[in-house]
Design a protein around this motif. Structure first.
Motif, PDB file in Angstrom:
ATOM      1  N   MET A   1       0.835  -1.200   0.000  1.00  0.00           N
ATOM      2  CA  MET A   1       0.000   0.000   0.000  1.00  0.00           C
ATOM      3  C   MET A   1       0.875   1.257   0.000  1.00  0.00           C
ATOM      4  O   MET A   1       0.650   2.174  -0.789  1.00  0.00           O
ATOM      5  N   PHE A   2       1.881   1.289   0.880  1.00  0.00           N
ATOM      6  CA  PHE A   2       2.737   2.468   0.949  1.00  0.00           C
ATOM      7  C   PHE A   2       3.624   2.589  -0.289  1.00  0.00           C
ATOM      8  O   PHE A   2       3.947   3.687  -0.728  1.00  0.00           O
ATOM      9  N   HIS A   3       4.005   1.455  -0.859  1.00  0.00           N
ATOM     10  CA  HIS A   3       4.780   1.492  -2.100  1.00  0.00           C
ATOM     11  C   HIS A   3       3.924   2.042  -3.240  1.00  0.00           C
ATOM     12  O   HIS A   3       4.403   2.819  -4.073  1.00  0.00           O
ATOM     13  N   THR A   4       2.643   1.659  -3.265  1.00  0.00           N
ATOM     14  CA  THR A   4       1.717   2.188  -4.272  1.00  0.00           C
ATOM     15  C   THR A   4       1.572   3.690  -4.115  1.00  0.00           C
ATOM     16  O   THR A   4       1.511   4.432  -5.110  1.00  0.00           O
ATOM     17  N   ARG A   5       1.517   4.168  -2.872  1.00  0.00           N
ATOM     18  CA  ARG A   5       1.447   5.608  -2.612  1.00  0.00           C
ATOM     19  C   ARG A   5       2.656   6.309  -3.227  1.00  0.00           C
ATOM     20  O   ARG A   5       2.526   7.351  -3.881  1.00  0.00           O
ATOM     21  N   TYR A   6       3.833   5.731  -3.011  1.00  0.00           N
ATOM     22  CA  TYR A   6       5.063   6.299  -3.566  1.00  0.00           C
ATOM     23  C   TYR A   6       5.001   6.351  -5.098  1.00  0.00           C
ATOM     24  O   TYR A   6       5.338   7.369  -5.709  1.00  0.00           O
ATOM     25  N   ILE A   7       4.547   5.273  -5.708  1.00  0.00           N
ATOM     26  CA  ILE A   7       4.459   5.202  -7.170  1.00  0.00           C
ATOM     27  C   ILE A   7       3.479   6.246  -7.711  1.00  0.00           C
ATOM     28  O   ILE A   7       3.743   6.915  -8.719  1.00  0.00           O
ATOM     29  N   LEU A   8       2.344   6.424  -7.050  1.00  0.00           N
ATOM     30  CA  LEU A   8       1.349   7.393  -7.498  1.00  0.00           C
ATOM     31  C   LEU A   8       1.894   8.821  -7.426  1.00  0.00           C
ATOM     32  O   LEU A   8       1.645   9.634  -8.318  1.00  0.00           O
ATOM     33  N   HIS A   9       2.649   9.115  -6.375  1.00  0.00           N
ATOM     34  CA  HIS A   9       3.238  10.453  -6.273  1.00  0.00           C
ATOM     35  C   HIS A   9       4.291  10.662  -7.354  1.00  0.00           C
ATOM     36  O   HIS A   9       4.369  11.740  -7.954  1.00  0.00           O
ATOM     37  N   ARG A  10       5.105   9.651  -7.608  1.00  0.00           N
ATOM     38  CA  ARG A  10       6.172   9.791  -8.597  1.00  0.00           C
ATOM     39  C   ARG A  10       5.624   9.881 -10.015  1.00  0.00           C
ATOM     40  O   ARG A  10       6.096  10.689 -10.814  1.00  0.00           O
ATOM     41  N   ARG A  11       4.628   9.095 -10.335  1.00  0.00           N
ATOM     42  CA  ARG A  11       4.151   9.016 -11.719  1.00  0.00           C
ATOM     43  C   ARG A  11       2.959   9.906 -12.020  1.00  0.00           C
ATOM     44  O   ARG A  11       2.650  10.134 -13.192  1.00  0.00           O
ATOM     45  N   ALA A  12       2.302  10.423 -10.977  1.00  0.00           N
ATOM     46  CA  ALA A  12       1.101  11.233 -11.230  1.00  0.00           C
ATOM     47  C   ALA A  12       1.053  12.496 -10.386  1.00  0.00           C
ATOM     48  O   ALA A  12       1.163  13.602 -10.909  1.00  0.00           O
ATOM     49  N   TYR A  13       0.911  12.354  -9.068  1.00  0.00           N
ATOM     50  CA  TYR A  13       0.662  13.517  -8.215  1.00  0.00           C
ATOM     51  C   TYR A  13       1.778  14.550  -8.282  1.00  0.00           C
ATOM     52  O   TYR A  13       1.517  15.758  -8.229  1.00  0.00           O
ATOM     53  N   GLN A  14       3.039  14.089  -8.365  1.00  0.00           N
ATOM     54  CA  GLN A  14       4.186  15.003  -8.401  1.00  0.00           C
ATOM     55  C   GLN A  14       4.910  14.926  -9.746  1.00  0.00           C
ATOM     56  O   GLN A  14       6.122  15.148  -9.812  1.00  0.00           O
ATOM     57  N   HIS A  15       4.166  14.602 -10.798  1.00  0.00           N
ATOM     58  CA  HIS A  15       4.773  14.534 -12.124  1.00  0.00           C
ATOM     59  C   HIS A  15       5.317  15.909 -12.491  1.00  0.00           C
ATOM     60  O   HIS A  15       4.733  16.938 -12.160  1.00  0.00           O
ATOM     61  N   ARG A  16       6.459  15.936 -13.190  1.00  0.00           N
ATOM     62  CA  ARG A  16       7.117  17.225 -13.441  1.00  0.00           C
ATOM     63  C   ARG A  16       6.276  18.176 -14.298  1.00  0.00           C
ATOM     64  O   ARG A  16       6.388  19.394 -14.156  1.00  0.00           O
ATOM     65  N   VAL A  17       5.426  17.639 -15.177  1.00  0.00           N
ATOM     66  CA  VAL A  17       4.560  18.517 -15.980  1.00  0.00           C
ATOM     67  C   VAL A  17       3.484  19.143 -15.099  1.00  0.00           C
ATOM     68  O   VAL A  17       3.221  20.344 -15.168  1.00  0.00           O
ATOM     69  N   GLY A  18       2.857  18.325 -14.245  1.00  0.00           N
ATOM     70  CA  GLY A  18       1.849  18.849 -13.338  1.00  0.00           C
ATOM     71  C   GLY A  18       2.425  19.876 -12.382  1.00  0.00           C
ATOM     72  O   GLY A  18       1.810  20.917 -12.115  1.00  0.00           O
ATOM     73  N   ASN A  19       3.633  19.596 -11.878  1.00  0.00           N
ATOM     74  CA  ASN A  19       4.264  20.516 -10.930  1.00  0.00           C
ATOM     75  C   ASN A  19       4.604  21.854 -11.567  1.00  0.00           C
ATOM     76  O   ASN A  19       4.427  22.909 -10.956  1.00  0.00           O
ATOM     77  N   ILE A  20       5.100  21.823 -12.807  1.00  0.00           N
ATOM     78  CA  ILE A  20       5.493  23.103 -13.418  1.00  0.00           C
ATOM     79  C   ILE A  20       4.253  23.923 -13.763  1.00  0.00           C
ATOM     80  O   ILE A  20       4.294  25.157 -13.733  1.00  0.00           O
ATOM     81  N   ILE A  21       3.137  23.260 -14.070  1.00  0.00           N
ATOM     82  CA  ILE A  21       1.891  23.997 -14.301  1.00  0.00           C
ATOM     83  C   ILE A  21       1.455  24.679 -13.006  1.00  0.00           C
ATOM     84  O   ILE A  21       1.021  25.834 -13.010  1.00  0.00           O
TER      85      ILE A  21
ATOM     86  N   ARG B   1      -0.122  24.812 -23.787  1.00  0.00           N
ATOM     87  CA  ARG B   1       0.930  23.843 -23.427  1.00  0.00           C
ATOM     88  C   ARG B   1       2.327  24.344 -23.780  1.00  0.00           C
ATOM     89  O   ARG B   1       3.234  23.559 -24.036  1.00  0.00           O
ATOM     90  N   ASN B   2       2.503  25.636 -23.756  1.00  0.00           N
ATOM     91  CA  ASN B   2       3.834  26.215 -23.951  1.00  0.00           C
ATOM     92  C   ASN B   2       4.456  26.404 -22.574  1.00  0.00           C
ATOM     93  O   ASN B   2       4.576  27.516 -22.062  1.00  0.00           O
ATOM     94  N   LEU B   3       4.856  25.299 -21.969  1.00  0.00           N
ATOM     95  CA  LEU B   3       5.299  25.289 -20.580  1.00  0.00           C
ATOM     96  C   LEU B   3       6.797  25.538 -20.463  1.00  0.00           C
ATOM     97  O   LEU B   3       7.545  25.401 -21.430  1.00  0.00           O
ATOM     98  N   TYR B   4       7.222  25.887 -19.239  1.00  0.00           N
ATOM     99  CA  TYR B   4       8.652  25.997 -18.975  1.00  0.00           C
ATOM    100  C   TYR B   4       9.269  24.614 -19.197  1.00  0.00           C
ATOM    101  O   TYR B   4       8.704  23.593 -18.808  1.00  0.00           O
ATOM    102  N   LYS B   5      10.449  24.592 -19.823  1.00  0.00           N
ATOM    103  CA  LYS B   5      11.053  23.324 -20.221  1.00  0.00           C
ATOM    104  C   LYS B   5      11.942  22.740 -19.128  1.00  0.00           C
ATOM    105  O   LYS B   5      12.785  23.436 -18.566  1.00  0.00           O
ATOM    106  N   CYS B   6      11.748  21.454 -18.859  1.00  0.00           N
ATOM    107  CA  CYS B   6      12.610  20.741 -17.910  1.00  0.00           C
ATOM    108  C   CYS B   6      13.859  20.288 -18.661  1.00  0.00           C
ATOM    109  O   CYS B   6      13.789  19.434 -19.548  1.00  0.00           O
ATOM    110  N   VAL B   7      15.007  20.880 -18.328  1.00  0.00           N
ATOM    111  CA  VAL B   7      16.250  20.530 -19.028  1.00  0.00           C
ATOM    112  C   VAL B   7      16.929  19.326 -18.387  1.00  0.00           C
ATOM    113  O   VAL B   7      17.885  18.774 -18.943  1.00  0.00           O
TER     114      VAL B   7
END
Length: 278
Positions: free
Chosen positions: A41-61, A130-136
Motif C-alpha cells: 500500500m505504501f509502495h503504491t502511494r510512492y508510485i502514485l506520487h512519482r508518476r502522477a501527483y508530483q509529475h514534473r509537468v503537473g508541478n510546473i503547471i 501547453r507552452n510550458l517551462y522546459k525541464c532541461v
C-alpha cells in the motif's frame, strides 16, 4: 483511474483490520500476515506520487499558475463580508471572499483589461497552449539538498559560463518522495495481532516480514527548468545543469534539450556526449 497497476489488495486489508487496545490507546491494527500487503500500500502511494501527483509537468503547471496569481495579487480584488475589497492573498482571512476564489479566477485574470496583468495573462495563455517551462534535466542527489542553495550554485554556474540567463529565467523544483512518514518506515508505527490472540497487538520487525523489503523510505528529486523557450537558452540551461551534476556528484536520470542528450554517472563521467563539453 490512472491505469497504474498495483499489487496492494485493499479488500484483504479491510477484512483483517481490527480495533485493538495498545498501551491504553485504541488503535486500528492488522493481522500479522498482512504486513507485506501494507508495505505494498505504501509502495503504491510512492508510485502514485512519482508518476502522477508530483509529475514534473503537473508541478510546473502549478508553479506557473502560482506565478500568475502572485502577479495579479494586488490587481484582482474580491469583496469581503463587509464590502471591503481584498487582495487575493488576503481572502484567507475572510471566508465569504475566499469561497469565491474558484478556477474562475484564471478567467478573471485573462479577461481583465488591466495592462499591468499582461505578464500574468501571458503565463496563463502559455499553460492553455501547453507552452510550458522546459525541464532541461532532473536528478536524485545522494543526500537531501536545500532548494535555495541548489539555485544559488546553479545561477553561479550560469554566470561563470557567461550565459544570457539569470536567476529569474530558471526554476528549481525540489520534490521529496516517501512512503508517508518521511525517511521513516511507516510499518514501524503499525501494530499487528495474531490469529491466536486477536485482542493483543504489537509491532513487527522488518526481518520478521521479509528480507527483501526496502531499507530506504525517502528520496529527493531535483528538477531544473528554463523559462525561456528559445534554443540558445535551453542549451545554456542544459550545459549548466550538466556542470551542476558533475560538481555535486549526481547522476543524470533524464536530460533532453534541443541539442544535448547525455548521461552522467559519478566516477565515470559523461557518456554519449558528442559535444564533448568537458
Amino acid at each position: 483511474m490512472l491505469g497504474i497497476k498495483n499489487s496492494f489488495d485493499h479488500t484483504r486489508c479491510m477484512k483483517f483490520a481490527r480495533e485493538v487496545e495498545v498501551k491504553s490507546e485504541k488503535q486500528i491494527c492488522f493481522r500479522d500476515k498482512e504486513a507485506a500487503n501494507l508495505y505494498e500500500m505504501f509502495h503504491t502511494r510512492y508510485i502514485l506520487h512519482r508518476r502522477a501527483y508530483q509529475h514534473r509537468v503537473g508541478n510546473i503547471i502549478e508553479i506557473m499558475i502560482s506565478e500568475a496569481l502572485k502577479m495579479a495579487n494586488k490587481r484582482i480584488l474580491t469583496p469581503g463580508k463587509n464590502g471591503k475589497k481584498l487582495w487575493i492573498s488576503k481572502t484567507c482571512t475572510d471566508m465569504s471572499a475566499y469561497e469565491t476564489l474558484t478556477d474562475s479566477i484564471v478567467d478573471r485574470i485573462i479577461w481583465s483589461e488591466d495592462a499591468t496583468l499582461d505578464r500574468a495573462k501571458g503565463i496563463l495563455e502559455n499553460i492553455r497552449t501547453r507552452n510550458l517551462y522546459k525541464c532541461v534535466g532532473h536528478t536524485i542527489p545522494p543526500k537531501k539538498m536545500d532548494k535555495e542553495k541548489v539555485l544559488q550554485k546553479y545561477v553561479a554556474i550560469l554566470k561563470t559560463n557567461r550565459s544570457g540567463l539569470c536567476k529569474n529565467d530558471v526554476i528549481i523544483d525540489v520534490v521529496n518522495f516517501n512512503y508517508g512518514k518521511k525517511d521513516k518506515n511507516p510499518i514501524d508505527h503499525v501494530c499487528f495481532y495474531t490469529k491466536k490472540d486477536p485482542n493483543k497487538a504489537d509491532k513487527r520487525k522488518m526481518s520478521e516480514v521479509s528480507g527483501l523489503l526496502p531499507k530506504k523510505f525517502e528520496e529527493q528529486e531535483i528538477r531544473f527548468y528554463c523559462k525561456k523557450n528559445d534554443k540558445t537558452s535551453k542549451d545554456e540551461a542544459t550545459i549548466a545543469f550538466q556542470a551542476w551534476c558533475k560538481k555535486n556528484n549526481c547522476s543524470v536520470f533524464q536530460m533532453k534539450s534541443s541539442s544535448y542528450e547525455v548521461e552522467y554517472i559519478p566516477d565515470q563521467g559523461y557518456l554519449n556526449d558528442p559535444c564533448q563539453i568537458y
